[in-house]
Design a protein around this motif. Structure first.
Motif, short mmCIF file in Angstrom:
data_model
loop_
_atom_site.label_atom_id
_atom_site.label_comp_id
_atom_site.label_asym_id
_atom_site.label_seq_id
_atom_site.Cartn_x
_atom_site.Cartn_y
_atom_site.Cartn_z
N ALA A 1 60.13 60.46 17.32
CA ALA A 1 60.50 61.06 16.04
C ALA A 1 62.00 60.94 15.81
O ALA A 1 62.45 60.56 14.72
N THR A 2 62.80 61.26 16.82
CA THR A 2 64.26 61.18 16.65
C THR A 2 64.73 59.74 16.48
O THR A 2 65.75 59.50 15.82
N TRP A 3 64.00 58.80 17.04
CA TRP A 3 64.33 57.37 16.90
C TRP A 3 64.23 56.93 15.44
O TRP A 3 64.89 55.99 15.02
N LYS A 4 63.42 57.64 14.65
CA LYS A 4 63.32 57.35 13.22
C LYS A 4 64.21 58.28 12.38
O LYS A 4 64.88 57.84 11.45
N ILE A 5 64.17 59.58 12.72
CA ILE A 5 64.91 60.55 11.91
C ILE A 5 66.41 60.26 11.93
O ILE A 5 67.08 60.31 10.89
N ALA A 6 66.96 59.97 13.11
CA ALA A 6 68.42 59.82 13.22
C ALA A 6 68.97 58.70 12.35
O ALA A 6 69.90 58.93 11.57
N PRO A 7 68.44 57.46 12.41
CA PRO A 7 68.99 56.44 11.51
C PRO A 7 68.68 56.69 10.05
O PRO A 7 69.47 56.33 9.17
N CYS A 8 67.52 57.30 9.78
CA CYS A 8 67.17 57.62 8.40
C CYS A 8 68.21 58.54 7.78
O CYS A 8 68.74 58.26 6.69
N ALA B 1 59.33 63.99 30.94
CA ALA B 1 59.56 64.67 29.67
C ALA B 1 61.01 65.09 29.52
O ALA B 1 61.57 65.06 28.42
N ARG B 2 61.63 65.49 30.62
CA ARG B 2 63.06 65.83 30.56
C ARG B 2 63.88 64.61 30.16
O ARG B 2 64.85 64.71 29.40
N GLY B 3 63.51 63.46 30.68
CA GLY B 3 64.20 62.24 30.28
C GLY B 3 64.02 61.93 28.81
O GLY B 3 64.95 61.45 28.14
N GLN B 4 62.84 62.20 28.28
CA GLN B 4 62.60 61.97 26.86
C GLN B 4 63.42 62.92 25.99
O GLN B 4 63.92 62.53 24.93
N ALA C 1 66.23 61.91 23.25
CA ALA C 1 66.19 62.38 21.86
C ALA C 1 67.59 62.77 21.39
O ALA C 1 68.01 62.44 20.27
N ALA C 2 68.32 63.48 22.23
CA ALA C 2 69.70 63.83 21.89
C ALA C 2 70.57 62.59 21.79
O ALA C 2 71.41 62.47 20.88
N GLU C 3 70.36 61.66 22.72
CA GLU C 3 71.15 60.41 22.71
C GLU C 3 70.92 59.64 21.42
O GLU C 3 71.85 59.03 20.87
N ASN C 4 69.68 59.64 20.91
CA ASN C 4 69.39 58.93 19.65
C ASN C 4 70.26 59.46 18.51
O ASN C 4 70.81 58.69 17.71
N PHE C 5 70.37 60.79 18.41
CA PHE C 5 71.19 61.36 17.34
C PHE C 5 72.66 61.04 17.53
O PHE C 5 73.38 60.73 16.57
N ARG C 6 73.15 61.11 18.75
CA ARG C 6 74.57 60.77 18.99
C ARG C 6 74.84 59.30 18.67
O ARG C 6 75.86 58.97 18.06
N PHE C 7 73.92 58.46 19.09
CA PHE C 7 74.11 57.02 18.87
C PHE C 7 74.19 56.70 17.38
O PHE C 7 75.10 56.00 16.92
N PHE C 8 73.24 57.22 16.60
CA PHE C 8 73.23 56.87 15.18
C PHE C 8 74.30 57.63 14.40
O PHE C 8 74.70 57.19 13.31
N ALA C 9 74.79 58.74 14.93
CA ALA C 9 75.96 59.38 14.30
C ALA C 9 77.14 58.43 14.35
O ALA C 9 77.88 58.27 13.36
N GLU C 10 77.33 57.79 15.50
CA GLU C 10 78.42 56.83 15.62
C GLU C 10 78.14 55.58 14.79
O GLU C 10 79.04 55.05 14.12
N ARG D 1 75.67 67.77 15.67
CA ARG D 1 75.23 69.16 15.86
C ARG D 1 73.76 69.21 16.30
O ARG D 1 73.38 70.02 17.16
N ILE D 2 72.94 68.36 15.70
CA ILE D 2 71.53 68.30 16.10
C ILE D 2 71.42 67.86 17.55
O ILE D 2 70.64 68.43 18.33
N ALA D 3 72.20 66.85 17.94
CA ALA D 3 72.18 66.39 19.33
C ALA D 3 72.59 67.51 20.29
O ALA D 3 71.95 67.71 21.33
N ASP D 4 73.64 68.25 19.93
CA ASP D 4 74.07 69.37 20.76
C ASP D 4 72.95 70.40 20.91
O ASP D 4 72.71 70.94 22.00
N ALA D 5 72.27 70.69 19.80
CA ALA D 5 71.20 71.71 19.83
C ALA D 5 70.01 71.23 20.64
O ALA D 5 69.37 72.02 21.35
#
Length: 513
Positions: A175-182, A118-121, A125-134, A91-95
Motif C-alpha cells: 500500500a505504501t509503495w503506491k500511496i507514497a509516490p501518488c 512482518a517487522r521488516g515489512q 513501509a516507512a522507507e517507502n515514504f522517506r524515499f518518495f519524499a526525497e 511525518r508519515i514515515a516517522d509515525a
C-alpha cells in the motif's frame, strides 16, 4: 517433528484482541458504510474472527472519490510545492516507525506473516515514504531552447484522483509503495485494500489522521473487489488505476476501465525462474533458492518458484535442498523462530493444496511436503513443499501457485535453460547463479523478465524500475519511473522575440503596409 514449531498455544504467542471494527476513512474521518454492511476478517493462524470490517459499495466509493476530487481541485494539496508535500510524507514515515511494532503485529494477525518478516515489512513501509519524499523534491522537467527565438519547456503535473487497489500478501508495504509516490506527485488517493487483509490499511489511515494530512487527500474504502473495487475502477473522476494482484483480475480491471481511457499501472503474477549453473557458488545459491520461495509464506509475486538446475549438479543440489526444506520451521507466526506461517485464507489454502494434487497426478515427485501437525490444523498451514522430476509443461511449473511450493526442473545447456525460463506466460523476475559473468549478463538479457538478479536473492533498489513483461504487468514502479504514471507532462512554448506570424484574412494593401 523436525522443522515444525509447535509453540502456538503458549501464552506468549497470543494475539491481542482487536476491539474496534475496521471503518472506511473518508474526507479525514472514519465512517461506516452508507448501506450499513459488514463482513468478518479472520485470523489465518486460527480462523477465528479478528473484527468486523465495513463493507463498501458504490456509494462509499463515490463519497471517497468526491472527497479526493475536492481535495485535489479545491484544496491545497495539488498546488503545494514538492517540498511542502515531502514534509507530510516524512511525518508519515516517522509515525509508521513509532507505531512499527503495532503495525507488524497487526500484519501478522491479518496475514499470518512470521513476525520477524512482518517487522521488516513495517520498516520498508516507512522507507517507502522517506524515499518518495526525497524523490518528490528531485522531480524535474526538461527545456528545449530554439536559438534566441523560443524557450520551450516540459513540466510534470499531478493528474488527479488515483484509485489504488492492493493485494493481501504484504498489504502494508505494498500500500505504501503506491500511496507514497501518488501523494508525492501531488495526486489524491482512494485506497481499496484487499478484503482478506484490511487491518494495516485502517491503522495507516489513523496515522494519516495523526499527522494532519489535509482532509480528502488520502481515503480508504474497504470491501470486495467485485463491488467496491469495480466501482472505483469505473468511476469517471478517477483517471489513474494502480493495481497489484493476479493476472486475470488485472485483465478484468483494464477492460472495465477502458471506456474511461484510464491510465493503468499493473503489477501482476509471476512464475520466476532461478537458474543455477554448475559453476555457481552452490552454498549461496542454495540459501537464495530457499529464501526466494519460502519467505513471506511463499505468497510473493517475485518468488523464485521454478528452480532450473544444471544436470551435472542436479543430484547433489536437490539432496541438499531436500534436507534444508524439511528443516524449515513451520509454526505460529508470532514466534520469532518461525520461518513459514499460515496462508492468508482457507480458500487460498485449498487452492494451493489443489496444486499439490495436480503435481502428484502429473507424475512429479513430492520430495518434501505432506500433512501439517494436528496442533496447527486450525489454521491455514501448508507444509513447505518441494517437487522434483518436474517437466516444464506441468501445471505446477506453468501456473502461479502463490504458496510455499518449489518445483525443480533440470537443464543441460545454457540455451535450454533460457528456453525453459521463457517457457511460461509470465515475465516478472529471474535469478541467475554462475561465476561466469559473461554468461550471467548474456542470460539476464535473454530471459524475458522485467527484472533479473545475478548471484543474489531479491534485494530491492528503490531507484530502479519494478515491473514485468508479458502477462506479469503493464508499466513500472519505483524511483522516477513511478512519476511516469502519477504525473502528466505539460509542454509550454515561450516566444523570446517577435517571430514572423502568417497573416490570414487581410487585404493585399493591408498586408503590404
Amino acid at each position: 517433528m523436525s522443522g515444525v514449531n509447535l509453540k502456538g498455544a503458549s501464552e506468549q504467542l497470543a494475539f491481542e484482541s482487536i476491539s474496534r471494527p475496521a471503518l472506511h476513512f473518508i474526507d479525514g474521518g472514519f465512517v461506516e458504510s452508507a448501506e450499513g454492511g459488514w463482513f468478518d476478517t479472520l485470523n489465518p493462524t486460527t480462523n477465528e474472527v479478528l473484527t468486523q470490517v465495513a463493507e463498501g459499495t458504490a456509494s462509499d466509493v463515490d463519497r471517497a472519490v468526491e472527497a479526493a476530487y475536492r481535495a485535489f481541485h479545491e484544496g491545497p494539496w495539488g498546488r503545494m510545492s514538492a517540498k511542502e508535500r515531502a514534509k507530510y510524507l516524512v511525518r508519515i514515515a516517522d509515525a509508521i516507525e513509532r507505531h512499527g511494532e503495532e503495525l507488524a503485529r497487526l500484519e501478522v494477525a491479518d496475514t499470518g506473516l512470521p513476525i520477524s518478516q512482518a517487522r521488516g515489512q513495517a520498516a520498508r513501509a516507512a522507507e517507502n515514504f522517506r524515499f518518495f519524499a526525497e524523490m518528490a523534491t528531485r522531480m524535474t522537467g526538461e527545456t528545449f531552447p530554439v536559438g534566441d527565438q523560443f524557450l520551450n519547456y516540459a513540466i510534470r503535473l499531478p493528474v488527479g484522483v488515483a484509485g489504488l487497489i492492493t493485494p493481501w500478501n504484504t498489504p502494508l508495504m505494498l500500500a505504501t509503495w503506491k500511496i507514497a509516490p501518488c501523494l508525492a506527485a501531488g495526486n489524491t488517493a482512494v485506497l481499496k485494500p484487499a478484503e482478506w487483509s484490511p487491518l494495516t490499511a485502517t491503522k495507516l489511515a489513523e496515522i494519516v489522521q495523526e499527522v494532519d494530512l489535509p482532509p480528502g487527500v488520502f481515503n480508504v474504502v474497504h470491501g470486495f473487489g467485485e463491488v467496491a473495487g469495480d466501482a472505483l475502477v469505473k468511476h469517471p473522476k478517477v483517471p489513474l488505476i494502480s493495481f497489484t494482484g493476479e493476472t486475470n483480475t488485472g485483465r478484468i480491471i483494464m477492460k472495465n476501465g477502458a471506456d474511461g481511457l484510464k491510465r493503468f499501472s499493473m503489477e501482476l503474477g509471476g512464475k520466476s525462474p532461478v537458474v543455477v549453473f554448475a559453476d555457481a557458488d552452490l552454498d549461496r545459491a542454495l540459501d537464495a533458492v530457499i529464501f526466494g520461495v519460502y519467505s513471506l509464506n511463499g505468497e510473493r509475486c517475485t518468488a523464485g518458484s521454478r528452480l532450473l538446475i544444471q544436470h551435472s549438479i542436479r543430484e547433489e543440489f536437490e539432496e541438499r535442498l531436500t534436507e534444508r526444506v524439511r528443516r524449515i520451521r513451520l509454526g505460529h507466526p508470532l514466534d520469532p523462530t518461525t520461518e513459514v506461517g499460515p496462508l492468508i485464507h482457507s480458500e487460498h489454502k485449498k487452492r494451493v493444496e489443489h496444486y499439490l494434487e495436480f503435481g502428484r497426478r502429473e507424475g512429479a515427485t513430492m520430495a518434501v511436503g505432506g500433512e501439517v501437525p494436528k496442533e496447527l490444523a486450525r489454521g491455514n498451514f501448508v507444509r513447505p513443499t518441494l517437487f522434483v522430476n518436474v517437466r516444464n509443461d506441468m501445471r505446477i511449473a506453468q501456473e502461479e501457485i502463490f504458496g510455499p511450493v518449489l518445483v525443480s526442473i533440470p537443464f543441460a545447456t545454457e540455451e535450454e535453460a533460457i528456453q525453459l525460463a521463457n517457457g511460461v506466460q509470465y515475465g516478472l523476475a529471474a535469478y541467475i547463479w554462475t561465476r561466469d559473468l559473461e554468461r550471467a549478463h548474456r542470460v539476464a538479457r535473454r530471459i524475458e523478465s522485467g527484472m533479473a538478479w545475478i548471484n543474489s536473492q531479491n534485494v530491492r533498489d528503490l531507484r530502479t524500475p519494478f515491473g514485468g513483461m508479458k502477462q506479469s504487468g503493464v508499466g513500472r514502479e519505483g524511483g522516477h519511473y513511478s512519476f511516469e504514471f502519477y504525473t502528466e507532462w505539460k509542454t509550454v512554448h515561450v516566444a523570446l522575440e517577435q517571430h514572423p506570424i502568417p497573416r490570414f484574412g487581410v487585404s493585399d494593401v493591408d498586408a503590404k503596409s
